[in-house]
Scaffold this motif. Structure first.
Motif, mmCIF file in Angstrom:
data_model
loop_
_atom_site.group_PDB
_atom_site.id
_atom_site.type_symbol
_atom_site.label_atom_id
_atom_site.label_comp_id
_atom_site.label_asym_id
_atom_site.label_seq_id
_atom_site.Cartn_x
_atom_site.Cartn_y
_atom_site.Cartn_z
ATOM 1 N N MET A 1 83.436 60.141 59.148
ATOM 2 C CA MET A 1 84.103 61.377 58.835
ATOM 3 C C MET A 1 85.473 61.487 58.713
ATOM 4 S SD MET A 1 82.830 64.432 58.372
ATOM 5 C CE MET A 1 82.620 66.179 58.767
ATOM 6 N N GLU A 2 86.235 60.721 59.505
ATOM 7 C CA GLU A 2 87.645 60.716 59.574
ATOM 8 C C GLU A 2 88.153 60.298 58.146
ATOM 9 O OE1 GLU A 2 91.146 58.196 62.080
ATOM 10 O OE2 GLU A 2 89.036 58.883 63.062
ATOM 11 N N LYS A 3 87.402 59.295 57.670
ATOM 12 C CA LYS A 3 88.030 58.820 56.039
ATOM 13 C C LYS A 3 87.893 59.770 55.233
ATOM 14 C CE LYS A 3 88.477 54.334 55.092
ATOM 15 N NZ LYS A 3 89.854 53.802 55.223
ATOM 16 N N ARG A 4 86.952 60.900 55.373
ATOM 17 C CA ARG A 4 86.722 61.964 54.527
ATOM 18 C C ARG A 4 87.744 62.995 54.648
ATOM 19 N NH1 ARG A 4 83.943 64.822 50.897
ATOM 20 N NH2 ARG A 4 83.428 67.072 51.385
ATOM 21 N N ALA A 5 88.191 63.355 56.058
ATOM 22 C CA ALA A 5 89.175 64.282 56.131
ATOM 23 C C ALA A 5 90.477 63.742 55.605
ATOM 24 C CB ALA A 5 89.089 64.418 57.821
ATOM 25 N N GLU A 6 90.893 62.518 55.895
ATOM 26 C CA GLU A 6 92.049 61.826 55.417
ATOM 27 C C GLU A 6 92.162 61.945 54.078
ATOM 28 O OE1 GLU A 6 94.082 57.414 55.171
ATOM 29 O OE2 GLU A 6 93.113 58.077 57.029
ATOM 30 N N TYR A 7 90.935 61.709 53.389
ATOM 31 C CA TYR A 7 91.106 61.687 51.601
ATOM 32 C C TYR A 7 91.237 63.070 51.313
ATOM 33 C CZ TYR A 7 89.236 61.864 46.961
ATOM 34 O OH TYR A 7 89.078 62.051 45.696
ATOM 35 N N ASP A 8 90.596 63.963 51.860
ATOM 36 C CA ASP A 8 90.710 65.579 51.596
ATOM 37 C C ASP A 8 92.196 65.974 51.676
ATOM 38 O OD1 ASP A 8 87.281 66.628 52.468
ATOM 39 O OD2 ASP A 8 88.016 65.443 50.629
ATOM 40 N N LEU A 9 92.903 65.520 52.900
ATOM 41 C CA LEU A 9 94.276 65.929 52.954
ATOM 42 C C LEU A 9 95.025 65.219 52.043
ATOM 43 C CD1 LEU A 9 96.326 67.177 54.865
ATOM 44 C CD2 LEU A 9 96.371 65.204 56.197
ATOM 45 N N ASN A 10 94.973 64.288 51.544
ATOM 46 C CA ASN A 10 95.694 63.474 50.539
ATOM 47 C C ASN A 10 95.449 64.196 49.360
ATOM 48 O OD1 ASN A 10 96.858 61.586 52.221
ATOM 49 N ND2 ASN A 10 95.301 59.848 52.117
ATOM 50 N N ALA A 11 94.267 64.483 49.017
ATOM 51 C CA ALA A 11 94.229 65.011 47.668
ATOM 52 C C ALA A 11 94.759 66.581 47.582
ATOM 53 C CB ALA A 11 92.531 65.461 47.386
ATOM 54 N N ALA A 12 94.610 67.213 49.060
ATOM 55 C CA ALA A 12 95.323 68.510 48.946
ATOM 56 C C ALA A 12 96.727 68.567 48.731
ATOM 57 C CB ALA A 12 94.797 69.202 50.339
ATOM 58 N N ILE A 13 97.530 67.353 49.345
ATOM 59 C CA ILE A 13 98.899 67.248 49.372
ATOM 60 C C ILE A 13 99.194 66.837 48.054
ATOM 61 C CG2 ILE A 13 100.700 65.702 50.203
ATOM 62 C CD1 ILE A 13 99.307 65.327 52.920
ATOM 63 N N ALA A 14 98.533 66.150 47.300
ATOM 64 C CA ALA A 14 98.726 65.765 45.796
ATOM 65 C C ALA A 14 98.564 67.173 45.079
ATOM 66 C CB ALA A 14 97.680 64.966 45.178
ATOM 67 N N ASP A 15 97.802 68.036 45.265
ATOM 68 C CA ASP A 15 97.649 69.174 44.421
ATOM 69 C C ASP A 15 98.883 70.094 44.711
ATOM 70 O OD1 ASP A 15 95.145 68.616 43.543
ATOM 71 O OD2 ASP A 15 93.944 69.546 45.008
#
Length: 136
Positions: A1-15
């Motif tokens: 679950m931690e990996k998914r939260a990190e990925y979502d955060l990185n995608a949000a920052i890129a957006d």
């Protein structure tokens, strides 16, 4: 679950950074905005730059000579204000639709995009970390 939260955060920052680039491009275009106005009696024409500074003032050849000095001065002030309002409307319309809901535009015209986006990234990071802590 931690990996998914990190990925979502990185995608949000890129957006968020992509949106920042769009807004910065719009603010660059805003620097070329001008505003103009003509007095009701057509004796005065004023043009201002994107900062609302008067860059051109035209007085109709003979028309302004028939106006009392105090009335002419009042007409000049009113026409310059109309031109400033015109420039402000044009500049803010360039940004409408680009700013996230609820963020709004600063009335002073001071727009520090880097600080705004850094604050948004910090808030997103804190929120993401709180969500990860709750799952632990």
């Amino acid at each position: 679950m931690e990996k998914r939260a990190e990925y979502d955060l990185n995608a949000a920052i890129a957006d968020l950074r992509a949106e920042q680039a769009r807004i910065e491009a719009a603010t660059d275009r805003m620097s070329s905005v001008t505003g103009s106005a003509v007095s009701k009696d057509r004796a005065v024409t004023a043009t201002v730059d994107s900062q609302g500074r008067l860059v051109e003032l035209k007085l109709a050849a003979e028309r302004y000579r028939r106006i009392a000095p105090a009335e002419l001065a009042a007409s000049i002030v009113a026409t310059v204000r109309q031109a400033q309002d015109d420039a402000f409307r044009e500049a803010t319309s360039m940004l409408s639709g680009l700013m996230p809901d609820g963020l709004g535009l600063p009335l002073s015209g001071d727009l520090d995009l880097a600080a705004m986006f850094d604050a948004a990234v910090t808030a997103a990071t804190v929120t993401s970390q709180e969500g990860t802590d709750d799952n632990a």
